[in-house]
Design an enzyme around this catalytic site. Structure first.
Site, PDB file in Angstrom:
ATOM      1  CB  VAL A   1      -0.955   0.011   1.221  1.00  0.00           C
ATOM      2  CG1 VAL A   1      -1.810   1.275   1.219  1.00  0.00           C
ATOM      3  CG2 VAL A   1      -1.850  -1.223   1.224  1.00  0.00           C
ATOM      4  CB  CYS A   2       2.402   3.020   2.833  1.00  0.00           C
ATOM      5  SG  CYS A   2       0.841   3.141   3.725  1.00  0.00           S
ATOM      6  CG  LEU A   3       7.470   0.488  -1.198  1.00  0.00           C
ATOM      7  CD1 LEU A   3       8.349   1.714  -0.952  1.00  0.00           C
ATOM      8  CD2 LEU A   3       8.235  -0.793  -0.854  1.00  0.00           C
TER       9      LEU A   3
END
Length: 222
Positions: free
Chosen positions: A125-127
């Site tokens: 998600v955040c990467l």
């Protein structure tokens, strides 16, 4: 130049490697909530690697950006990580995708650098989101896989596959620091790198400690 050469030219050759002058480090959401849900790797190892990566950026003078998401609920950065840059307040976002936060993008643009070294929780998600968007905007992006983690092995690995297909370069934190150092004759940073390896390098640090012990013993005999 044919299309195949155009696609690979930016990812091969000396200019494709990282240097302290062409890199920006972005550490995304290494917060308690995210650490609590890591399943692809021991969270303590991910934290160790992330701290080593941050210390490397500081030693080599690489601009580093810390971000959090909804800090009031997700928690602050672990103190040992924050202590690497104690005066830097993380950018706290509501966007899940860091690259949609204009504050982060503006800081990167001001550096004038085009190679982004990014680690995040979670990988899927955040990467993946900022990596894919930044690639589309012309940046060379290096995803630090062992300073990132997902909610399962499957999630972590599929995210890496997706980023590679988009053009990202998967890399480990020790490889990042090695590219920044590049030459052991660069004594100004070699000593700092050795200290980071001793503290965070695992078996590499153990081997280095043994070598230093042998060197110390040898010099003591002279």
């Amino acid at each position: 130049m044919n299309s195949t050469t155009e696609k690979t030219s930016g990812r091969a050759g000396l200019d494709a490697l990282l240097t302290p002058k062409n890199s920006v480090l972005i550490l995304i959401d290494h917060q308690p909530f995210q650490f609590a849900n890591l399943r692809n790797m021991d969270p303590t190892l991910v934290l160790n690697n992330t701290i080593g990566l941050a210390k490397g950026a500081k030693a080599f003078g690489v601009p580093a950006i810390f971000t959090t998401v909804v800090e009031d609920r997700g928690g602050r950065l672990p103190q040992a990580l924050q202590d690497v840059f104690p005066d830097q307040k993380p950018i706290d976002r509501t966007f899940i995708n860091t690259w949609e936060d204009s504050r982060v993008v503006e800081i990167v643009k001001k550096t004038g650098r085009k190679k982004l070294v990014i680690a995040a929780l979670w990988t899927e998600v955040c990467l993946a989101m900022p990596v894919i968007q930044a690639l589309g905007e012309g940046y060379d992006v290096f995803a630090v896989t062992d300073a990132s983690g997902g909610v399962s092995v499957e999630a972590h690995e599929r995210a890496i596959q997706r980023m590679v297909q988009a053009g990202a370069v998967p890399i480990t934190w020790l490889a990042v620091l090695s590219e920044w150092q590049r030459d052991w004759a660069r004594e100004a940073t070699a000593a700092a790198l050795a200290e980071i390896l001793l503290a965070h390098g695992g078996s590499t640090g153990t081997s280095l400690a043994w070598e230093l012990q042998l060197l110390g013993a040898a010099s003591g005999k002279k």
